[in-house]
Motif scaffolding. Sequence first.
Motif, PDB file in Angstrom:
ATOM      1  N   LYS A 116      -3.821  -0.668  -6.649  1.00 34.77           N
ATOM      2  CA  LYS A 116      -4.818   0.017  -6.023  1.00 34.77           C
ATOM      3  C   LYS A 116      -4.546   1.653  -6.252  1.00 34.77           C
ATOM      4  O   LYS A 116      -3.460   2.114  -5.771  1.00 34.77           O
ATOM      5  CB  LYS A 116      -4.566  -0.256  -4.457  1.00 34.77           C
ATOM      6  CG  LYS A 116      -5.717   0.515  -3.469  1.00 34.77           C
ATOM      7  CD  LYS A 116      -5.679   0.159  -2.179  1.00 34.77           C
ATOM      8  CE  LYS A 116      -6.342   1.092  -1.143  1.00 34.77           C
ATOM      9  NZ  LYS A 116      -5.933   0.560   0.467  1.00 34.77           N
ATOM     10  N   TYR A 123     -13.500   5.758  -2.035  1.00 34.50           N
ATOM     11  CA  TYR A 123     -14.451   5.792  -0.764  1.00 34.50           C
ATOM     12  C   TYR A 123     -16.047   5.727  -1.173  1.00 34.50           C
ATOM     13  O   TYR A 123     -16.662   6.130  -0.403  1.00 34.50           O
ATOM     14  CB  TYR A 123     -14.056   6.868   0.031  1.00 34.50           C
ATOM     15  CG  TYR A 123     -12.648   7.475  -0.110  1.00 34.50           C
ATOM     16  CD1 TYR A 123     -11.643   6.752   0.098  1.00 34.50           C
ATOM     17  CD2 TYR A 123     -12.417   8.613  -0.694  1.00 34.50           C
ATOM     18  CE1 TYR A 123     -10.258   7.041  -0.171  1.00 34.50           C
ATOM     19  CE2 TYR A 123     -11.175   9.349  -0.891  1.00 34.50           C
ATOM     20  CZ  TYR A 123     -10.065   8.197  -0.684  1.00 34.50           C
ATOM     21  OH  TYR A 123      -8.752   8.904  -1.045  1.00 34.50           O
ATOM     22  N   ASP A 160     -12.742   4.350   5.159  1.00 39.52           N
ATOM     23  CA  ASP A 160     -11.706   3.172   5.593  1.00 39.52           C
ATOM     24  C   ASP A 160     -12.176   2.564   6.688  1.00 39.52           C
ATOM     25  O   ASP A 160     -12.807   3.007   7.842  1.00 39.52           O
ATOM     26  CB  ASP A 160     -10.401   4.099   6.305  1.00 39.52           C
ATOM     27  CG  ASP A 160      -9.449   4.545   5.027  1.00 39.52           C
ATOM     28  OD1 ASP A 160      -9.998   4.491   3.796  1.00 39.52           O
ATOM     29  OD2 ASP A 160      -8.310   4.879   5.089  1.00 39.52           O
ATOM     30  N   ASP A 207       0.882  -1.260   0.001  1.00 44.70           N
ATOM     31  CA  ASP A 207       0.055  -0.005  -0.024  1.00 44.70           C
ATOM     32  C   ASP A 207       1.013   1.078   0.110  1.00 44.70           C
ATOM     33  O   ASP A 207       2.106   1.383  -0.174  1.00 44.70           O
ATOM     34  CB  ASP A 207      -0.893  -0.082   1.196  1.00 44.70           C
ATOM     35  CG  ASP A 207      -2.190   0.810   1.046  1.00 44.70           C
ATOM     36  OD1 ASP A 207      -2.117   1.860   1.096  1.00 44.70           O
ATOM     37  OD2 ASP A 207      -3.182   0.241   0.705  1.00 44.70           O
ATOM     38  N   ASP A 208       0.307   2.253   0.408  1.00 46.95           N
ATOM     39  CA  ASP A 208       1.078   3.642   0.316  1.00 46.95           C
ATOM     40  C   ASP A 208       2.351   3.678   1.249  1.00 46.95           C
ATOM     41  O   ASP A 208       2.292   2.779   1.971  1.00 46.95           O
ATOM     42  CB  ASP A 208       0.317   4.655   1.058  1.00 46.95           C
ATOM     43  CG  ASP A 208       0.386   6.107   0.518  1.00 46.95           C
ATOM     44  OD1 ASP A 208       1.271   6.249  -0.120  1.00 46.95           O
ATOM     45  OD2 ASP A 208      -0.560   6.919   0.937  1.00 46.95           O
ATOM     46  N   ARG A 222     -14.090   0.222  -3.973  1.00 46.36           N
ATOM     47  CA  ARG A 222     -14.177   0.588  -2.476  1.00 46.36           C
ATOM     48  C   ARG A 222     -15.700   1.232  -2.552  1.00 46.36           C
ATOM     49  O   ARG A 222     -15.866   2.142  -3.259  1.00 46.36           O
ATOM     50  CB  ARG A 222     -13.117   1.559  -1.894  1.00 46.36           C
ATOM     51  CG  ARG A 222     -12.007   0.723  -1.532  1.00 46.36           C
ATOM     52  CD  ARG A 222     -12.171   0.212  -0.029  1.00 46.36           C
ATOM     53  NE  ARG A 222     -12.199   1.465   1.112  1.00 46.36           N
ATOM     54  CZ  ARG A 222     -11.370   1.997   1.482  1.00 46.36           C
ATOM     55  NH1 ARG A 222      -9.964   1.694   1.177  1.00 46.36           N
ATOM     56  NH2 ARG A 222     -11.399   2.977   2.054  1.00 46.36           N
ATOM     57  N   ASP A 269      -5.777   5.434  -5.551  1.00 47.82           N
ATOM     58  CA  ASP A 269      -6.363   5.914  -4.245  1.00 47.82           C
ATOM     59  C   ASP A 269      -6.725   7.498  -4.658  1.00 47.82           C
ATOM     60  O   ASP A 269      -5.797   8.340  -4.697  1.00 47.82           O
ATOM     61  CB  ASP A 269      -5.551   5.776  -3.286  1.00 47.82           C
ATOM     62  CG  ASP A 269      -6.403   6.116  -1.840  1.00 47.82           C
ATOM     63  OD1 ASP A 269      -7.365   6.724  -1.949  1.00 47.82           O
ATOM     64  OD2 ASP A 269      -5.785   5.590  -0.865  1.00 47.82           O
TER      65      ASP A 269
END
Length: 362
Positions: free
Chosen positions: A124, A164, A186, A51-52, A182, A126
């Motif tokens: 992913k 989101y 979160d 991830d990030d 998503r 975002d």
Amino acid sequence: MAQQLALTPPMGWNSWNKFEEKVNAQVVKQIADAMVSSGMKEAGYVYVNIDDTWEGKRDAHGVLQPNEKFPDMKALADYVHSKGLKIGIYSSPGPKTCAGFEGSYQHEEIDAKTWAAWGIDYLKYDWCSAKDVYKNEDMPAVYKKMGDALKATGRPIVFSLCQYGLNKVWEWGAASGGNLWRTTGDIEDSWKSMSTIGFDKQTGLEKYAGPGHWNDPDMLEIGNGRMDNVEYRTHMSLWAMLAAPLLAGNDIRSMDDETKQILTNPEIVAIDQDKLGNQGYLISKDGRTETWVKPLEGGELAVALFNRDDRPQLMTAKWTDLNLKGNHHVRDVWAHADRGKIKDFYEAEVSAHGVVVIRVTK
Ligand code: GLA
């Protein structure tokens, strides 16, 4: 024809929930080892997703470099592949990622090519700071830009949209090239967060899920310690009923046996991974108890009796509610026990915050 990806909900691991910025190449290698030694790989978990916080600076040609935590991404991808696993990465359509690292804004094609050259299998993507440079209405086009760039590399790369659930992403996510998106903000490792996202925020989205394109209620928190194992079994069951991507978010190098049993229960995983790709839905609610159904291949049904109450409850699955008549074979998939041919209804005591999941054969 291009290879079809994510025909069942993607399964794997992601670094964020447990490690946040503490992820590095060593951790990723050890996780890949543990995926194999723990039996997670055998259970179907295949993606190891960074991830990030891996991102460094761009070089003089605009090619994004990893930071000092990831000295050699190609070598890391080779290592993960050598274990029979796949590797994922993370970026943002904005200038910066959510954690403030370099994003892919105005570098979409070059970044897609870089990842393909490293051997990346999953992205992913975002939204984060994209909100500063685009309008919300731009989302479908902005995501499609990266979706097209990934396709143009010729490498099969699963495309995970993370914005989101804004702008009804389920209506356009697949057209932008997304394999999953998503649906909410979160998740946190708490009963409140997990149950609100899983029970209350997925309703009505069933029709948008199917082979190749899935609603994503966010990554798993199983094993991270702030819910108990009854609640983690509920988390796993609910995600399986939702045909959700199953991305473990715990430290699988050191997980205990109970956590492993929850994540790898083959009968629950099979419900999630059923080839029809139906997303399950609520069929009846009585106070704090909810009965959910997921139609499976071969006319079988997965039925989950969820108890959101703080006390145990006796729950009943009525065959009439399931459009069934007569006798049907029942198997309890957490007890791993056949209950025989049952007439009219199935009754079970369900613990507080717990679940009983049965597989009903027509
Ligand atoms: C957002 C995402 C999370 C995670 C972080 C990383 O909050 O929704 O899943 O990727 O960014 O910064």
